[in-house]
Design a protein around this motif. Structure first.
Motif, PDB file in Angstrom:
ATOM      1  N   SER A 265       0.850  -1.196   0.000  1.00 14.60           N
ATOM      2  CA  SER A 265       0.000   0.000   0.000  1.00 14.60           C
ATOM      3  C   SER A 265       0.886   1.246   0.000  1.00 14.60           C
ATOM      4  O   SER A 265       1.712   1.423  -0.891  1.00 14.60           O
ATOM      5  CB  SER A 265      -0.957  -0.045   1.193  1.00 14.60           C
ATOM      6  OG  SER A 265      -1.966   0.918   1.066  1.00 14.60           O
TER       7      SER A 265
ATOM      8  N   GLY B 227      -0.117  -3.818  -3.710  1.00 16.01           N
ATOM      9  CA  GLY B 227      -1.216  -2.887  -3.481  1.00 16.01           C
ATOM     10  C   GLY B 227      -0.924  -1.457  -3.877  1.00 16.01           C
ATOM     11  O   GLY B 227      -1.596  -0.536  -3.397  1.00 16.01           O
TER      12      GLY B 227
ATOM     13  N   SER C 149      -7.305   5.840 -10.297  1.00 15.76           N
ATOM     14  CA  SER C 149      -7.109   5.584  -8.874  1.00 15.76           C
ATOM     15  C   SER C 149      -6.749   6.814  -8.048  1.00 15.76           C
ATOM     16  O   SER C 149      -6.922   6.785  -6.828  1.00 15.76           O
ATOM     17  CB  SER C 149      -6.016   4.525  -8.699  1.00 15.76           C
ATOM     18  OG  SER C 149      -6.407   3.292  -9.277  1.00 15.76           O
TER      19      SER C 149
ATOM     20  N   SER D 151      -0.897  -7.522  -7.209  1.00 15.59           N
ATOM     21  CA  SER D 151      -2.150  -6.784  -7.335  1.00 15.59           C
ATOM     22  C   SER D 151      -3.294  -7.676  -6.886  1.00 15.59           C
ATOM     23  O   SER D 151      -3.418  -8.813  -7.366  1.00 15.59           O
ATOM     24  CB  SER D 151      -2.389  -6.352  -8.785  1.00 15.59           C
ATOM     25  OG  SER D 151      -1.295  -5.590  -9.279  1.00 15.59           O
ATOM     26  N   CYS D 152      -4.114  -7.178  -5.977  1.00 15.73           N
ATOM     27  CA  CYS D 152      -5.283  -7.933  -5.543  1.00 15.73           C
ATOM     28  C   CYS D 152      -6.453  -7.638  -6.472  1.00 15.73           C
ATOM     29  O   CYS D 152      -6.740  -6.469  -6.789  1.00 15.73           O
ATOM     30  CB  CYS D 152      -5.647  -7.592  -4.101  1.00 15.73           C
ATOM     31  SG  CYS D 152      -4.489  -8.305  -2.900  1.00 15.73           S
TER      32      CYS D 152
ATOM     33  N   ASP E 230      -9.171  -5.282  -5.144  1.00 16.16           N
ATOM     34  CA  ASP E 230      -8.685  -4.084  -4.453  1.00 16.16           C
ATOM     35  C   ASP E 230      -9.449  -2.861  -4.948  1.00 16.16           C
ATOM     36  O   ASP E 230      -9.422  -2.537  -6.147  1.00 16.16           O
ATOM     37  CB  ASP E 230      -7.185  -3.921  -4.715  1.00 16.16           C
ATOM     38  CG  ASP E 230      -6.531  -2.866  -3.829  1.00 16.16           C
ATOM     39  OD1 ASP E 230      -7.238  -1.978  -3.331  1.00 16.16           O
ATOM     40  OD2 ASP E 230      -5.303  -2.929  -3.649  1.00 16.16           O
ATOM     41  N   HIS E 231     -10.111  -2.161  -4.041  1.00 19.96           N
ATOM     42  CA  HIS E 231     -10.901  -0.987  -4.437  1.00 19.96           C
ATOM     43  C   HIS E 231     -10.018   0.123  -4.999  1.00 19.96           C
ATOM     44  O   HIS E 231     -10.490   0.961  -5.786  1.00 19.96           O
ATOM     45  CB  HIS E 231     -11.706  -0.463  -3.246  1.00 19.96           C
ATOM     46  CG  HIS E 231     -10.851   0.115  -2.149  1.00 19.96           C
ATOM     47  ND1 HIS E 231     -10.111  -0.665  -1.283  1.00 19.96           N
ATOM     48  CD2 HIS E 231     -10.615   1.404  -1.787  1.00 19.96           C
ATOM     49  CE1 HIS E 231      -9.464   0.109  -0.435  1.00 19.96           C
ATOM     50  NE2 HIS E 231      -9.739   1.370  -0.717  1.00 19.96           N
TER      51      HIS E 231
ATOM     52  N   ASN F 142      -7.846  -0.133  -7.182  1.00 18.05           N
ATOM     53  CA  ASN F 142      -7.657  -0.298  -8.627  1.00 18.05           C
ATOM     54  C   ASN F 142      -8.573   0.620  -9.418  1.00 18.05           C
ATOM     55  O   ASN F 142      -8.335   0.872 -10.604  1.00 18.05           O
ATOM     56  CB  ASN F 142      -7.925  -1.745  -9.035  1.00 18.05           C
ATOM     57  CG  ASN F 142      -6.875  -2.712  -8.532  1.00 18.05           C
ATOM     58  OD1 ASN F 142      -5.716  -2.349  -8.354  1.00 18.05           O
ATOM     59  ND2 ASN F 142      -7.277  -3.955  -8.282  1.00 18.05           N
TER      60      ASN F 142
ATOM     61  N   GLY G 196      -9.538  -8.299  -1.466  1.00 14.18           N
ATOM     62  CA  GLY G 196      -9.396  -6.853  -1.486  1.00 14.18           C
ATOM     63  C   GLY G 196      -8.000  -6.405  -1.090  1.00 14.18           C
ATOM     64  O   GLY G 196      -7.030  -7.160  -1.185  1.00 14.18           O
ATOM     65  N   HIS G 197      -7.928  -5.183  -0.616  1.00 20.05           N
ATOM     66  CA  HIS G 197      -6.646  -4.518  -0.353  1.00 20.05           C
ATOM     67  C   HIS G 197      -5.951  -5.159   0.844  1.00 20.05           C
ATOM     68  O   HIS G 197      -6.346  -4.966   1.993  1.00 20.05           O
ATOM     69  CB  HIS G 197      -6.915  -3.035  -0.091  1.00 20.05           C
ATOM     70  CG  HIS G 197      -5.694  -2.183  -0.067  1.00 20.05           C
ATOM     71  ND1 HIS G 197      -4.863  -2.029  -1.147  1.00 20.05           N
ATOM     72  CD2 HIS G 197      -5.155  -1.413   0.927  1.00 20.05           C
ATOM     73  CE1 HIS G 197      -3.881  -1.195  -0.840  1.00 20.05           C
ATOM     74  NE2 HIS G 197      -4.034  -0.826   0.414  1.00 20.05           N
ATOM     75  N   HIS G 198      -4.906  -5.953   0.585  1.00 18.78           N
ATOM     76  CA  HIS G 198      -4.123  -6.580   1.641  1.00 18.78           C
ATOM     77  C   HIS G 198      -2.852  -7.159   1.036  1.00 18.78           C
ATOM     78  O   HIS G 198      -2.738  -7.285  -0.182  1.00 18.78           O
ATOM     79  CB  HIS G 198      -4.923  -7.695   2.340  1.00 18.78           C
ATOM     80  CG  HIS G 198      -5.095  -8.935   1.508  1.00 18.78           C
ATOM     81  ND1 HIS G 198      -5.877  -8.976   0.356  1.00 18.78           N
ATOM     82  CD2 HIS G 198      -4.565 -10.186   1.636  1.00 18.78           C
ATOM     83  CE1 HIS G 198      -5.830 -10.198  -0.166  1.00 18.78           C
ATOM     84  NE2 HIS G 198      -5.037 -10.941   0.588  1.00 18.78           N
TER      85      HIS G 198
END
Length: 422
Positions: free
Chosen positions: A281, A304, A312, A350-351, A354-355, A357, A393-395
């Motif tokens: 992140s 991330g 984004s 990349s997840c 992931d919001h 994105n 998601g984002h992790h």
């Protein structure tokens, strides 16, 4: 004026209102005239003016002499582009305005922790807390995690990873796996945030610093003990203070990590030939900038944080201030910055859900990795770029990561060495 004008009381004191009410104290607005459409149009007109546009066609046939010459010419053009862009980004970030000084490292505390690895085996780790001076009277706290038997590089010195943190994790505490603090425990569980500790459990020495505005470096607005203040950062306040002085948040964070590289070099126990940077992140953002601008970072892992800025950061414009560098998007997109890491080993994760994105999803990340991939192809180092998709998601997701980064370990790396004397 007469009593029947809009917004004026009619006879008898009754209000005739041509607007519908919002929440009883406001007005509902049916149409907004906001700024985003115009800025999207401007981005389309002026974005990525400094991008590298050369490409190399994929071919399975043996190169002719002419093709070989063309390949060498393209590679040289790319390296010239890299050198020019680095200079421009250095100035854009305000790195020319940063002040160097002696590091004056201080050991604040040292403790031993035991943690279980994936095999259920307990590993002894020495956890140091140090302070280094990154600018005159500007100090950065950092945890150094040293396994009892670190992996060794070709030099016989320990393999090291710098592990910058992102947001919502209390700075270095989550990445270093400092458990027993409920807010940190929850952040680790939510994002799988303790990747500095996870690397140490695999035999790597890791350095987990506080970025400016986080942890022990929070500015006055968040110097409180409530959970929200403890977990978050003061990037907005940093931007307000720094940008009128010709500095940027991203530039200050990058500079501080460069000083941490200086520390690893001066300490003399880490293998500088394989030094890596590993971030998720906002830690991925810091890894991106550091690896792009400092060749002493020999390999990088970014999770991330690899997506096109239009979706984004421009459309999703409520992201943190540390993402925004004045004038940057006129020059490059995120993949262009990532290209500067070539030909050093790079793993991007990349997840899929992931919001960050953006509205188009994972394709927004894939497009930026394709820009990076072109650089690796031009240099004939395609295999040194790995892009991993992860579910959810984002992790940070460890699936496939440890094998991917081990590919960039020195060929002669031993599984472990005796812990160096400190």
């Amino acid at each position: 004026m007469n009593g029947n004008e809009p917004g004026r009381p009619e006879a008898g004191g009754q209000r005739r209102d041509q607007y519908s009410h919002g929440n009883g104290r406001t007005l509902h607005i049916d149409r907004y005239y906001d700024s985003l459409p115009g800025l999207l149009r401007r981005f389309a007109q002026v974005g990525r003016q400094a991008a590298f546009h050369g490409t190399m066609a994929q071919t399975a046939t043996r190169e002719t002499a002419a093709q070989n010459t063309a390949t060498q010419t393209m590679a040289q053009e790319w390296m010239d582009w890299r050198d020019d862009l680095r200079t421009r980004l250095w100035l854009l970030l305000g790195l020319d305005r940063m002040e160097s000084c002696p590091l004056s490292p201080k050991l604040v505390e040292r403790s031993r922790v035991r943690a279980a690895n994936d095999a259920g085996e307990y590993v002894d780790i020495t956890r140091e807390k140090i302070l280094i001076q990154v600018e005159p009277d500007v100090w950065m706290p950092c945890y150094v995690l040293i396994p009892a038997r670190p992996r060794a590089g070709d030099t016989g010195k320990a393999l090291c990873w710098i592990c910058p943190h992102g947001h919502q994790g209390g700075g270095k505490y989550s990445v270093a796996g400092v458990r027993g603090i409920p807010a940190i425990d929850d952040a680790i569980q939510r994002f799988n945030y303790d990747y500095g500790l996870q690397l140490a459990l695999r035999g790597y020495v890791t350095l987990c610093p506080d970025a400016r505005g986080f942890g022990e470096r929070r500015d006055r607005k968040l110097q409180r003990d409530d959970e929200r203040s403890f977990l978050r950062g003061t990037c907005a306040q940093l931007a307000h203070m720094a940008e009128p002085l010709g500095l940027t948040v991203a530039g200050m964070l990058t500079w501080d990590l460069m000083r941490l590289v200086d520390y690893v070099s001066e300490r003399g126990e880490g293998d500088m030939a394989s030094l890596g940077c590993f971030g998720f992140s906002g830690g991925g953002m810091q890894t991106l900038w550091l690896a792009a601008l400092d060749d002493r970072v020999r390999r990088a892992f970014i999770s991330g944080y690899m997506y096109g800025v239009r979706d984004s950061l421009l459309t999703m414009n409520d992201n943190c201030s540390c993402n925004y560098v004045p004038g940057l998007w006129n020059l490059v997109d995120m993949g262009d910055i990532g290209s500067l890491i070539a030909p050093r080993p790079l793993v991007v994760q990349s997840c899929i859900e992931d919001h960050l994105n953006g509205a188009r999803g994972i394709v927004n990340a894939d497009e930026q990795v394709a820009i990076i991939r072109n650089a690796y192809h031009v240099l004939g180092e395609d295999a040194r770029l790995i892009h991993l998709h992860a579910e959810g998601g984002h992790h940070f997701d460890p699936a496939g990561v440890w094998d991917a980064i081990a590919e960039s370990d020195p060929a002669s790396a031993s599984p472990h060495i005796t812990r160096p004397t400190i």
